[in-house]
Design a protein around this motif. Sequence first.
Motif, mmCIF file in Angstrom:
data_model
loop_
_atom_site.group_PDB
_atom_site.id
_atom_site.type_symbol
_atom_site.label_atom_id
_atom_site.label_comp_id
_atom_site.label_asym_id
_atom_site.label_seq_id
_atom_site.Cartn_x
_atom_site.Cartn_y
_atom_site.Cartn_z
ATOM 1 N N ASN A 114 -6.354 2.165 -10.354
ATOM 2 C CA ASN A 114 -4.894 1.628 -9.701
ATOM 3 C C ASN A 114 -5.005 1.240 -8.185
ATOM 4 O O ASN A 114 -4.485 0.108 -8.096
ATOM 5 N N ASP A 115 -5.776 2.361 -7.716
ATOM 6 C CA ASP A 115 -6.006 1.231 -5.763
ATOM 7 C C ASP A 115 -7.192 -0.392 -5.876
ATOM 8 O O ASP A 115 -6.477 -0.939 -5.263
ATOM 9 N N TYR A 116 -7.892 -0.383 -6.285
ATOM 10 C CA TYR A 116 -8.351 -1.718 -6.898
ATOM 11 C C TYR A 116 -7.382 -3.283 -7.658
ATOM 12 O O TYR A 116 -7.750 -3.890 -6.314
ATOM 13 N N GLN A 153 -0.359 4.895 -0.775
ATOM 14 C CA GLN A 153 -2.045 4.581 -0.840
ATOM 15 C C GLN A 153 -1.264 4.290 0.950
ATOM 16 O O GLN A 153 -2.006 3.836 1.131
ATOM 17 N N VAL A 172 -4.408 -2.459 -6.601
ATOM 18 C CA VAL A 172 -2.930 -3.419 -6.089
ATOM 19 C C VAL A 172 -3.801 -4.479 -4.303
ATOM 20 O O VAL A 172 -3.090 -4.916 -4.464
ATOM 21 N N ARG A 173 -4.892 -4.399 -4.124
ATOM 22 C CA ARG A 173 -5.931 -4.610 -3.375
ATOM 23 C C ARG A 173 -6.406 -6.015 -4.281
ATOM 24 O O ARG A 173 -6.451 -7.224 -3.091
ATOM 25 N N ARG A 203 1.344 -1.042 -0.303
ATOM 26 C CA ARG A 203 0.424 0.063 -0.308
ATOM 27 C C ARG A 203 0.582 1.473 0.091
ATOM 28 O O ARG A 203 0.842 1.924 -0.459
#
Lengths: 295, 430
Positions: free
Chosen positions: B417-419, A263, B421-422, A258
């Motif tokens: 991108n956020d999704y 993030q 990475v998860r 993260r």
Amino acid sequence: MPATKTAYAPPAWLQALPFAGVFALFFVVPLLFVVMVSFWDYNDYSIIPSFTTRSYVETFEGCYDRLPELCTILKTYLSTVKFCLIVWAITLVIGFTIAYFLAFHVQSVTMQMTLALICTIPFWTSNVIRMISWVPLLGRNGLVNSALINVGLINQPIEWLLFSQFSVVLAFVHLFTFFMVIPIFNSMARIDKRLLEAAYDAGASGWQTLWNVVIPLAKPGIVIGSIFVVTIVMGDFITVGVMGGQQIASAGKIIETRLNALQFPPAAANAVILLAITLLIITALNRFVDIRKEL
Amino acid sequence: MGKATKDTKGVSRRTLLKGAGAAAGVAAGSGAITGFPAVWSQEPKVLRYLGTAVNQADDITKKVKADTGITIEYISATTDDVTKRVITQPNSFDVLDTEYFSLKKLVPSGNILGMDARKIKEFDNITPVFTKGQLPNGKVIGDQGTAPKKVMFVEGANSTKFASSVTQWVTLIPTVYNADTLGIRPDLIKRPIESWKELLNPEFKGKASILNIPSIGIMDAAMVVEAAGLYKYPDKGNMTRAEIDLTMKVMTEAKKSGQFRAFWKDFNESVNLMASGETVIQSMWSPAVTAVRTKGIDCTFQPLKEGYRSWASGFCLSKSVTGRKAELAYEFVNWFLSGWAGAYLNRQGYYSAVLSTAKANMEPYEWAYWMEGKAAEKDIKGPDGSLLEKAGSSRDGGSYDDRMGNVACWNAVMDENDYMVRKWNEFIAA
């Protein structure tokens, strides 16, 4: 302990103030920031100071609606706690044995100290080097596999020696047994030898003496060593990464991924969760032994 | 000054003014105030250069110093840490060496200063791979992902939005780029490898590897998915959530069935995995393949029929760079494009942004080997003089036109991108 009156002593809180200040500045304040940021929003390149539970909600995504299948976070913590328990059990047995040997079998204090110092020698090099040195040993074409093949015990190299749960546990035990040895040895060194003689005179067997005299008196050392091992294994992502071939999840790894993706709020949220779970484990250990009383 | 004020009883207005004047002089000397050229000339020429280790070499700093008098202070970090540093400490560097895909995070953050193309001498000679997305011979190449032409220009020096067409303001001056593919151990595989789909071929169970850098690893996975005929992406470098789910599902199944030996995160890990025989097929970078070969182990940077995944990096300016620092930075960038550095990078197996100047700094046989795909007339040596290839051998994947002409996609940061990475964390936990 009888209290002796002295002419003047500064109040206790004044003496504690410098450390309390350091503690507040470098631990409490950053921690509050982490908690605060974990409730902020974010986009690709910045964090946005507006309250949201997004980071937590997304961290626990799928935990309910995907049951009975485990969600990422539960799987990760299950795996981390599993490593914790295995490593704790092994390091405890080995650490206790070494400490017992040092405290009760080695007679001269000089020899005790020398041997304890020898235990520290591996720590003269870096963590990562000690880890990486396992790779040529355990690899597919490594020393162990070639030796076994040459002796004729196996035909095919054993694959699970490296980049597996086995290698992760092995490296953890190698790295952290020392953190068990020293506190336990420290506790044991304070045990009055006459207690052991008394137990012997009273007709106790070796096991009875160990179980009823040595272990209860060595408890603080055991708990302190356990706290070291548990907290390190809970937060570790380098050993799990290197020895697990980056294929095994760990709480620390989620935080790192993260952070690398910029993030920060979800990284902070995961740090808060990790802290909470580690605190739970430590509290449980403290239930077992009241360290403050024992010290 | 403290002592002087003590001696004169009380602080007079005059001494205060003097002090302020001296302080202003110091400030001007440090470059904080512009308009004092006389003071500048006495200052040492120093640039703080933040970047990954790829472009950073002692040979380059020595040559810069000798040619221009500029001292380069390297600040080395990993790709991720470079980006983090730009966002959190934008004043801690002058020149930034980064990749085009990072710009999707850096430019909107407002920490990057657009560069004036008119001050870049060789700007018009930069290969059209960057400006137009085509080869010098006119062949159009793949632009999936964060292709340089999509993020190369902004509206103005301080703009935080990418321009849709060519403007005078450049986000990043390209220096070096390459086309990546899979590395293989031909001695252990013993048959030709032609497609990306071989990465997930059960034949190599427990002997394959990819990067544990989510944004790049998923692109390699996408190449495999397409090669296996499972799905055709409109843009591999900008997937929808459904496409990310599909890609990660393929990867997760492979992982669960024990396809991967390990994932790697840095250059040396990839070299060690391959050299020790832990893996026989994996994502790899060109110089890492060379590093395996210099150990005397057979390793090929395998051209594949679906093409390459490309990347490109270059120089950005920090928003804090003004006045004299800016002049120095332009001088440095102009020096970098003037040929010596380009030839140096070409000899490492990378490509330089300005081909003509690099060519002028290379021997004809070197140029023929590295850029034209011809068999080496003489032994090929690296920039440090070590032997890379014997005479008669030719480069994996052939000429510049063959390699760069077969680019299928570029390293990217996706909108999702956020999704992604998860999902990547989920994949690692599977």
